[in-house]
Structures are given as C-alpha cells and as structure tokens.
Design an enzyme around this catalytic site. Sequence first.
Site, PDB file in Angstrom:
ATOM      1  N   ASP A   1      60.341  61.747  15.465  1.00 45.01           N
ATOM      2  CA  ASP A   1      61.058  62.762  16.229  1.00 45.01           C
ATOM      3  C   ASP A   1      60.103  63.402  17.228  1.00 45.01           C
ATOM      4  O   ASP A   1      58.880  63.393  17.035  1.00 45.01           O
ATOM      5  CB  ASP A   1      61.691  63.805  15.309  1.00 45.01           C
ATOM      6  CG  ASP A   1      60.660  64.616  14.520  1.00 45.01           C
ATOM      7  OD1 ASP A   1      59.685  64.010  14.039  1.00 45.01           O
ATOM      8  OD2 ASP A   1      60.839  65.841  14.382  1.00 45.01           O
TER       9      ASP A   1
ATOM     10  N   GLU B   1      59.770  66.079  11.502  1.00 44.13           N
ATOM     11  CA  GLU B   1      58.468  66.733  11.398  1.00 44.13           C
ATOM     12  C   GLU B   1      58.399  67.947  12.307  1.00 44.13           C
ATOM     13  O   GLU B   1      57.824  68.983  11.941  1.00 44.13           O
ATOM     14  CB  GLU B   1      57.354  65.743  11.755  1.00 44.13           C
ATOM     15  CG  GLU B   1      55.944  66.261  11.470  1.00 44.13           C
ATOM     16  CD  GLU B   1      55.355  67.106  12.606  1.00 44.13           C
ATOM     17  OE1 GLU B   1      54.366  67.825  12.373  1.00 44.13           O
ATOM     18  OE2 GLU B   1      55.902  67.033  13.739  1.00 44.13           O
TER      19      GLU B   1
END
Length: 480
Positions: free
Chosen positions: A118, A185
Amino acid sequence: MFRVLLLALLALAAVVAIRTIGYRHDVEPGSPGPPVEVDEARILSHLQQAIRFRTVSPQPPERADTAAFEGFLDWLGSTYPAVFSALEARRLGGHSLLLSWRGSDPAAAPVLLAGHYDVVPVIDGSESLWRYPPYEGRIAEGFVWGRGALDNKNAVVGLMEAVSWLVSRGEGPRRTVHLSFGHDEELGGAAGAASVVEHLRQNGVRLAWTLDEGSFVFRNLFPGVTVPVATINTAEKGSVTVRIVATAAGGHSSMPPTQTAVGRLAAALVALESQPLAGGLQGLAAESFDAIGPHMPWLPRAMFANRWLFGPLVEAQLAGLPFANAMLRTTTAPTMLSASPKANVLPIEASAVVNFRIHPRDSVTDVVRHVESLVASEHVRVEAEPGTAASAVADPESEGFRLVADAVRAEFGPVVVAPGLLVAATDTRHYGQIADNAYRFNPMVVTQAELDGFHGTNERISTAGMIQGVRTYVRLLRSL
C-alpha cells in the site's frame, strides 16, 4: 601562569589528537561469493507494473479502492507462478499475503522477510509538480519514478524476484522463510500484519528474526563520509497523536477579542515546537554515530571522538539536521489545522493535530504529560490518542544482523555497517511480537535527493539501486 596555561593547552590538544587517532571503525570488505546474474530488464519492468496499481491507503474514513488491491494480488500470482507453486500462500486480514517457504530442517528457527504494497496518497493538486506521472512507473534519468518506488513496492518486487530466481534454480532454504506483504502498513497494519502475526502465533511459530523496511545504503548522506553507510535499524520509534483545542468567544471578525482561539492555538504550537522533549547522543544514536564518525573529516571526527569535551556542541549541530535530530529525541510535528468555516467568522474552537515520534527513552505517558505541562489551561485542552510505544532494541550481535550485514558487504563491497534507529514506524511493530530480534533495512542505495521523495513529490529509486537490492536479497536468502 602563561607557561602553565600553554602547557595545559598543549596537553589538552595532545589528548584530543590521541583520542581522535584511536577513534576507529574498520570497514570489512566482505566476501563476494558466487555471482548473482539477474534479468535487469525483467526486474525493472515488474517494478513499473507494480507502481501502476493505485493501492492507496487513504486517510479514514475515506475508503480504499479494493479493486486495485485485488488487482495487485492477482498480478503477483500471474507474474510469479513458480513462486506460488513452490511456496504456500495465504491471504490474511483482507488483502495481505503470507508466503511460506518450507525449509529442509524443521528444527531450525524460521525467519520472516516483509514489505508492504500500500502507498500514501499523492496530495491533491500536486500532480503537476511530479516530473513524471506518479502512477506510471516511468523509467527515465536512471530512475524508476512513481508512488511506491521507494516505499515499499521496491521491497515486495525485490523479494519476489529473489525467491523466483532461487526457485528457478532448484534452490531452497534450510530453515523456513516466511514472506509477508502488508496491505495497510500506512494505516498501522492493524488488519494485515496483525492478522499475519496472529496466524503464525496460533500455529506455534516463533521467529528467530524479521527483516522489514527501514533505512538504506546511504551515499553522501553524511558530510565528508565517502564510503557507503548501511544503517540496519535495530529499533523504531513509537508514536502518539495529540489534538490541541483552543477556545474563545466567537462572533464577527470585525470585533475580535484580545485573544482569539486561533491566537491561543498558535501560542500553544510555538511552545511545543520551541520546547521539545529532552534528547541527547546516547544509546542507539551514539552506537550509530560511533560507527560513522571515524569516517568523517578530521574536525568532526575529533569532535565525535572527544564528546567529553565537545558533547554539547556536537549535539547542537546534530539537532540542526532533521534526520539527525530525529535520532536524538522525541520529535514534535504539527500536521493538521482546523478553525473557522468562514473568513469573517471568529471560531469558537481552533484545533491542531500534533504527531510525536517517540524515542525509546520516552513513553506515551511522558509525551502527554510534557504537552499538558506546556499548553493545558482553562482555554486550551489536550486530547491524546492511545499511541504506540517505541520498540524493543534488537541485538546487533545476533545471527540475523550478521547475515544481513554479510549480504550487504558481499554485494556492495567495503561499506560501513551501523545499527540505527528508524524514526518512522513499520509493520515490524506487529512482527516483532513473535520474534527474538527484529530489523528494518532496505538493501538499496539512496541519496538525500531520493529520500526527499519519501511520502513526497517525485518518489523514485535508481535502476542500479533496485538491481543491487534484488541481488542482495538473493545473497541473504542463500545464507538461509
């Protein structure tokens, strides 16, 4: 008296010189081992393709584009079929991926290598500031450009390329190797990495060590240091977000009171920025600079070698450098502001969000008390979120640290290897719960210019750095 003073100064100069000459940190050359010939065009093409998936973790409550995450995982499966055939794959926490490469020795403690795919958003309106479009993955000027090139699709693609390279040659690990690729994350990993840890814990897995994103192989980051510096982070900072709310009478802007809510908020922010928590060059920061200091030019080297004399001056100089200051103390960063909905309306409340990155010497409670002592009053209140403590400090003498350092030296040659403190946060806050030691390091070369793109504009990684990163991952995996 003059002679005595002169003798004293000469003696002092002699002590400083002797300590400076003896202030050493030898650079080990490393053993290159067997050559690692990789398909460079394939690696760079795959990183390009990975960047094109807009796997953005937006600020809640905005929702993520789940189709992009599904598309990225499907792309991994179709791009690396040999890896998915040789390793056990599980999707956990929604869109995170755990790949398990079973080792030949079930008694050997497993390890985990991690990354996340991400990315943070590109700030609206800043697209025109990018030299190349942020989600194109353009290769130009010796770099791969785009969001995720440095944080952290480079590690995901790099690890997959390294495992694919080894699988294609029939090589496998002696100990089990887990690969974990998180999807959230940038939001704290509460769904992805946390689910991976819970799955491993339920299966009785205890990791010898983990390696996740972190520092890099730095070139020309430290003034006067010509040898590359590989900072393998053995700890990471914690964090807590505090909302400062100032209140005052509202009304029309044509008749402001002596103190407005915005003025009170501004005074509170000035107090917080001008009076940070105490810091200093001790502990992990001292270990790191004691590895780098001996490679500096004579004057700064002498100052680091003689901190008993120059300590306050050294710390004052470091505090003026953002990256060094962050290693010395808990940092204070106002990030978001809110006040009146209209230009001619006095706000009843003005608020600011302040993010603190917590040094291992401090706690969440220490930070909140510090803020309250500086700004809390009848008209200013402090609202703190739960926060996360700084991590434990991993052992720089352990097998894991040594294997990572050996792989770096084998690929890059003479390099300064130093333990370091990661000033940001990673998914290792979760992985470290089931590991004896946890490290944070990306085996790619970067300079200050590339670091400026981290979460910013013109994020990029050099093509040479990406290739060397893959080769380093191959060397590290071979050592397992």
